[in-house]
Design a protein around this motif. Sequence first.
Motif, PDB file in Angstrom:
ATOM      1  N   ASP A 131      -4.674   6.173  -9.703  1.00  0.00           N
ATOM      2  CA  ASP A 131      -5.539   6.537  -8.847  1.00  0.00           C
ATOM      3  C   ASP A 131      -5.401   5.969  -7.388  1.00  0.00           C
ATOM      4  O   ASP A 131      -5.455   4.591  -7.212  1.00  0.00           O
ATOM      5  N   VAL A 132      -4.902   6.725  -6.799  1.00  0.00           N
ATOM      6  CA  VAL A 132      -4.178   6.348  -5.291  1.00  0.00           C
ATOM      7  C   VAL A 132      -5.459   6.750  -4.153  1.00  0.00           C
ATOM      8  O   VAL A 132      -5.309   6.220  -3.026  1.00  0.00           O
ATOM      9  N   SER A 133      -6.634   7.091  -4.701  1.00  0.00           N
ATOM     10  CA  SER A 133      -7.703   7.552  -3.733  1.00  0.00           C
ATOM     11  C   SER A 133      -8.710   6.273  -3.412  1.00  0.00           C
ATOM     12  O   SER A 133      -9.278   5.919  -2.611  1.00  0.00           O
ATOM     13  N   HIS A 156       3.002   6.012  -3.465  1.00  0.00           N
ATOM     14  CA  HIS A 156       3.933   6.767  -4.207  1.00  0.00           C
ATOM     15  C   HIS A 156       4.163   6.643  -5.777  1.00  0.00           C
ATOM     16  O   HIS A 156       4.879   7.198  -6.443  1.00  0.00           O
ATOM     17  N   LEU A 157       3.547   5.740  -6.380  1.00  0.00           N
ATOM     18  CA  LEU A 157       3.438   5.623  -7.665  1.00  0.00           C
ATOM     19  C   LEU A 157       3.343   6.781  -8.559  1.00  0.00           C
ATOM     20  O   LEU A 157       3.878   6.930  -9.495  1.00  0.00           O
ATOM     21  N   PRO A 158       2.481   7.524  -8.267  1.00  0.00           N
ATOM     22  CA  PRO A 158       2.095   8.810  -8.957  1.00  0.00           C
ATOM     23  C   PRO A 158       3.274   9.735  -9.226  1.00  0.00           C
ATOM     24  O   PRO A 158       3.776  10.453 -10.223  1.00  0.00           O
ATOM     25  N   GLY A 203       0.751  -1.232   0.014  1.00  0.00           N
ATOM     26  CA  GLY A 203      -0.008   0.102  -0.094  1.00  0.00           C
ATOM     27  C   GLY A 203       0.889   1.323   0.069  1.00  0.00           C
ATOM     28  O   GLY A 203       0.276   2.302  -0.739  1.00  0.00           O
ATOM     29  N   ASP A 204       1.991   1.220   0.719  1.00  0.00           N
ATOM     30  CA  ASP A 204       2.608   2.411   0.773  1.00  0.00           C
ATOM     31  C   ASP A 204       3.483   2.874  -0.553  1.00  0.00           C
ATOM     32  O   ASP A 204       3.422   3.958  -1.028  1.00  0.00           O
TER      33      ASP A 204
END
Length: 85
Positions: A22-24, A11-13, A6-7
């Motif tokens: 989309d990290v939301s 940071h992928l963007p 998850g962490d």
Amino acid sequence: LGHLGGDAVKHLPLFSTGDKVDVSTPLQVCKSCIIAKHPHKPYPPSKTPYASHFLDLIHSDLCGPFPVMTPHSKLHFVIFLDDHS
């Protein structure tokens, strides 16, 4: 060997190009990860001596098939371990 945690996904963007990440959206629970993180009892020490020379004894493990293909369209992986090294 697996997927990002998850962490790392958050940071992928910062590093991705060409695709929007989309990290939301909440991440799904990975059943395989939960099972793999369960504590295991250690194997008892071996009574047989280690190999005395390189490549005298090779241990191997074939894993798979996995439900999701790798970017290279693979469903399995194999590990080779020299007993002397």
